[in-house]
Design an enzyme around this catalytic site. Sequence first.
Site, PDB file in Angstrom:
ATOM      1  N   HIS A   1      36.355  39.240  34.261  1.00 59.84           N
ATOM      2  CA  HIS A   1      34.868  39.148  34.385  1.00 59.84           C
ATOM      3  C   HIS A   1      34.298  39.508  32.883  1.00 59.84           C
ATOM      4  O   HIS A   1      33.348  40.146  32.719  1.00 59.84           O
ATOM      5  CB  HIS A   1      34.541  40.128  35.320  1.00 59.84           C
ATOM      6  CG  HIS A   1      34.647  40.021  36.577  1.00 59.84           C
ATOM      7  ND1 HIS A   1      33.523  39.580  37.571  1.00 59.84           N
ATOM      8  CD2 HIS A   1      35.626  40.053  37.366  1.00 59.84           C
ATOM      9  CE1 HIS A   1      34.149  39.328  38.933  1.00 59.84           C
ATOM     10  NE2 HIS A   1      35.361  39.711  38.807  1.00 59.84           N
TER      11      HIS A   1
ATOM     12  N   ASP B   1      39.873  42.898  38.243  1.00 58.59           N
ATOM     13  CA  ASP B   1      40.091  42.411  39.480  1.00 58.59           C
ATOM     14  C   ASP B   1      39.601  40.931  39.422  1.00 58.59           C
ATOM     15  O   ASP B   1      39.175  40.398  38.421  1.00 58.59           O
ATOM     16  CB  ASP B   1      38.739  42.934  40.351  1.00 58.59           C
ATOM     17  CG  ASP B   1      37.658  42.912  39.673  1.00 58.59           C
ATOM     18  OD1 ASP B   1      37.381  43.075  38.542  1.00 58.59           O
ATOM     19  OD2 ASP B   1      36.421  42.567  40.455  1.00 58.59           O
ATOM     20  N   GLU B   2      39.855  40.134  40.607  1.00 53.29           N
ATOM     21  CA  GLU B   2      39.565  38.705  40.616  1.00 53.29           C
ATOM     22  C   GLU B   2      39.783  37.869  39.371  1.00 53.29           C
ATOM     23  O   GLU B   2      38.987  37.237  38.941  1.00 53.29           O
ATOM     24  CB  GLU B   2      37.927  38.518  40.902  1.00 53.29           C
ATOM     25  CG  GLU B   2      37.686  39.524  42.128  1.00 53.29           C
ATOM     26  CD  GLU B   2      36.102  39.187  42.496  1.00 53.29           C
ATOM     27  OE1 GLU B   2      35.755  38.925  43.895  1.00 53.29           O
ATOM     28  OE2 GLU B   2      35.195  39.406  41.718  1.00 53.29           O
ATOM     29  N   VAL B   3      41.166  38.091  39.086  1.00 52.06           N
ATOM     30  CA  VAL B   3      41.583  37.249  37.904  1.00 52.06           C
ATOM     31  C   VAL B   3      42.091  36.027  38.423  1.00 52.06           C
ATOM     32  O   VAL B   3      43.011  35.926  39.069  1.00 52.06           O
ATOM     33  CB  VAL B   3      42.724  37.967  37.168  1.00 52.06           C
ATOM     34  CG1 VAL B   3      43.123  37.170  35.873  1.00 52.06           C
ATOM     35  CG2 VAL B   3      41.835  39.435  36.543  1.00 52.06           C
TER      36      VAL B   3
END
Lengths: 526, 544
Positions: free
Chosen positions: A266, A319-321
């Site tokens: 992010h 997160d959310e890579v």
Amino acid sequence: MKVRFFCLGFTLVWLAVGCAGIHGLNLWPMPKSVSHGGQTLYMSKDFGLRYEGSNYTDASGILKDGFARLLDGVEADHVADYNSTHFDHSVLLQGLNVIISSFNDQLQFGVDESYKLSIAATGNPRYVYLEAQTVYGALHGLQTFSQLCHFDFTTRMVEVHQIPFTIIDTPRFSYRGLLIDTARHYQSLPMIKNVIDAMAYSKLNVLHWHIVDSQSFPLEIPSYPKLWNGAFSPSERYTMADAAEIVQYAQRRGINVLAEIDVPGHALSWGTGYPSLWPSRDCQQPLDVSNEFTFKVIDGILSDFRKVFEFRFVHLGGDEVNTSCWSTTAHVNKWLREHHLNESEAYQYFVLRAQNIALSHGYEIVNWEETFNNFGSKLSPKTVVHNWLGRGVAQQVVGKGLRCIVSNQDKWYLDHLDTTWQDFYMNEPLTNITYPTQQKLVIGGEVCMWGEHVDGSDLEQTIWPRAAAAAERLWTPYENLATDPKKVTGRLAHFRCLLNQRGIAAAPLAGPGRVAPDEPGSCYKQ
Amino acid sequence: MSNEFPISASISLGFLCILCASFGVLVEGRILGLKSNSDLDDSLVYLWPLPSQLSHGNTTISVDPHLSLEVGGKGGDSSIVREAFQRYRDIIFKHSSRGNAVYDITNIKIIVESDNETLHLGVDESYSLYVAKQDGLSILGDATIEANTVYGALRGLETFSQLCSFDYGTKSVEVHKAPWSIQDEPRFVFRGLLLDTSRHYLPISVIKQVIESMSYVKLNVLHWHIIDEESFPLEIPSYPNLWKGAYSKWERYTVEDALEIVEFAKMRGINVMAEIDVPGHGASWGAGYPDLWPSPTCQEPLDVSKNFTFEVISSILTDMRNIFPFELFHLGGDEVNTDCWSSTPHVKQWLQMHNMTGKDAYQYFVLRAQAIAVTKNLTPVNWEETFNTFQENLHPQTVVHNWLGPGVCPRAVEKGFRCIYSNQGVWYLDHLDIPWEGFYNSEPLEGIDDASAQKLVLGGEVCMWGETADASDVQQTIWPRAAAAAERLWSRREVTPTENIRVTVLPRLLYFRCLLNRREIPAAPVKNELARRPPAHFGSCYEQ
């Protein structure tokens, strides 16, 4: 509810279990134990702070300021204009005597936050007694006391009911957090301070500041001054002095600030100032794992952080890579092959390297749960895993001996407007965790106010009162929590109206998050 | 468009010498190659509401965080001025500035001609503001505000605060496009906002925040719709049971609370116009005095047949006169359904005895309430139904308060009455589907061409009815739309653009909404179709 009677000239009602709310005492969050009588005393006009018997000298003025805020809170709303000469002085409370045993006012993680608040049945002059190990416990005691004070419209005085009373209180969890997100929308300094104020009212103690994300980079980083070119605009920014002011403002209210940089997934906004942090101009996220400069920048950021964010932990996200940019960008792909790494190994490499940088600056690390889900056994033992995707994660994390913060999105994400305050209240961090040693590894929980649809206009009403419902879950002993949220509705409504009186725009309880009241009516019934 | 405005190049002679001085230093932010100031259109003047006349230069000057106040004139040494200066200093210097710098503006001089601090309708709110770098050549250095009254000085301070902005590159407060010369005065004397504390109680802290934000847009009347049928939150010492009609024992205002609100407003140049809405919106009065109802089962309008009703009104006005010094007092008079009068035997009998229809009795009630107000030296304001129904039977001093629709003020001023414009189709804030353009484009003088008739329109008011607005959402329902109306009420018609307002006005309103947010006022996004809705997606405040 156990009710025993003592004969002390008064009737004392002991409430061993206070889940339903103690009649007449609308305290939020509910303390560990409360005993009380039925006498009423009146706050004297020169109600003062006294340190008799205290080791703590309050050189920094933390307690004095907290006391001034207390007086503002209970008096400023209305004009207390009574004439005290009409009153028998034995019914006047002359002040608050605080007794703090520790000299130290460092706000450490796990600092003793307990306190004992009492008013005796007799005495002349009459004082409120507040005993605590640390000034931070005493601040919580002041919050509790402020909720016991009521302006009476007939006498024009601030009244304290149910005297004598003794309140003994200590938090259930040492980490009681609220996340704010200043990357999706900028929040001005006074707005952030209002959030901190309301956190103190509900005894939350960690402001998780998700400062930076893909959309914007509002914070000044002196080591890499172009990073805040990623701000939405030249004025939607925080200087390091602003950040230090926020940290200090929070500390003086017993609240730590957990700063986050969410790497590598992010961080698109970082490249506005330093495009080489992107894999390429067309593929800008995650941060370029192949570029040594990436880790130098992380090191620079954390080194700058260390001067301002004094909390034991830093949040490194993780997160959310989505690693596809790494394979599709030629030079990163080449680097992966040279190092015999596939995408998910590179993700692990990145996270662990960032962890090591944080450790080198003296931080312990918080990472979002994907890091644990993917390579939990490789994480530093100093990692705290931050749950968010769903339930049951804390159980697995503590099973592996790591610490955990609970934020399961189905119950504790404030941006999910359809999650009601009852859902927030009933979410139990220790679900299915029975061994005391494992229970201790759950350091607490956090409600998350993601900012996609939250700016300065709707921040407060999206957070409150639902965050307060979670705050009781995190503060109050399990035995005192209601098993049916209906039993606390009136008490939470009362707390919501108290927030409104203090200028916090907490929304009605009825309905989903940040709902408008649907018809005319009393605050206490909506 | 007048010659004076907008004047990007015409610089008054007194400032030419300053312009010649060198201001060669580029701010650091620009060197860093930042996005331009959020793509701000540089040809616009980011002041809200727009001043009457202005001229400016093109240099950037810095302001000392230890800005000092120098006062002059008979009225300069006033606590109203000094406290306002402190407030604005806090607003302007929210971020810590970098130390050890040399600043261009170190002093603000406020000169107030008159020491009369009476805040009456039509008080002089004009001011002049000059901001220029201090140097040996100019007569006027630093910042100077000149006004006839302290209230004009307050307006000037607000404008000055909007000229100041914190620059994150230099870490100091700057005034761009200096030197500035501004002459300003309001278009209308009555620039109001209605708050309704009956449908939902508003805590004192919230009312104060609304008053504070009103001063940012130069609104000057808080119309306090204190009481309605749902609740009676105010203490009335003469009839102490009246506030039994409050929602709860905590949702109340004491006399001292109300006095404090009036004083808080006065310190900001804002009058408080109180309202009791009789006879139609008085059901809550009967909670303490059931005799005021026609009957317990038919509670509204107030019982016209009893003298007691008028005794209570008279005492309320006496008590309120001691709290609210403003000469205008609102007596309501809207939405009167007289069915209860004809269906309750004793009232019906009274009507018959007096040979009155329900409508006659309605007029009798309104006129009698007006007469009571006039004997107490109050000017009655009444909602438009009273004018629509009784026309010139109203007391000649009556100010007619329009709300139902357009065309009412033209008719009222034609009959010689004064008028306040609040057409619900464009200026009701509880109508969430009215966008900012609706508020901005409306015109209180619409349909009134004669200059002397125009003078009878005192101004206008935006109304924040409280059925679905409580402490949690009232401010985002008010702002930023009330600001759009505030510019209509303050700024000369000739200086406000009528064409292409999405280009000529919208960027300024976006900027002002963010300014409100920075000042802790939770103004909602400007561009949403419905008011008080959350931002549709992530992004800069300046674009939403």
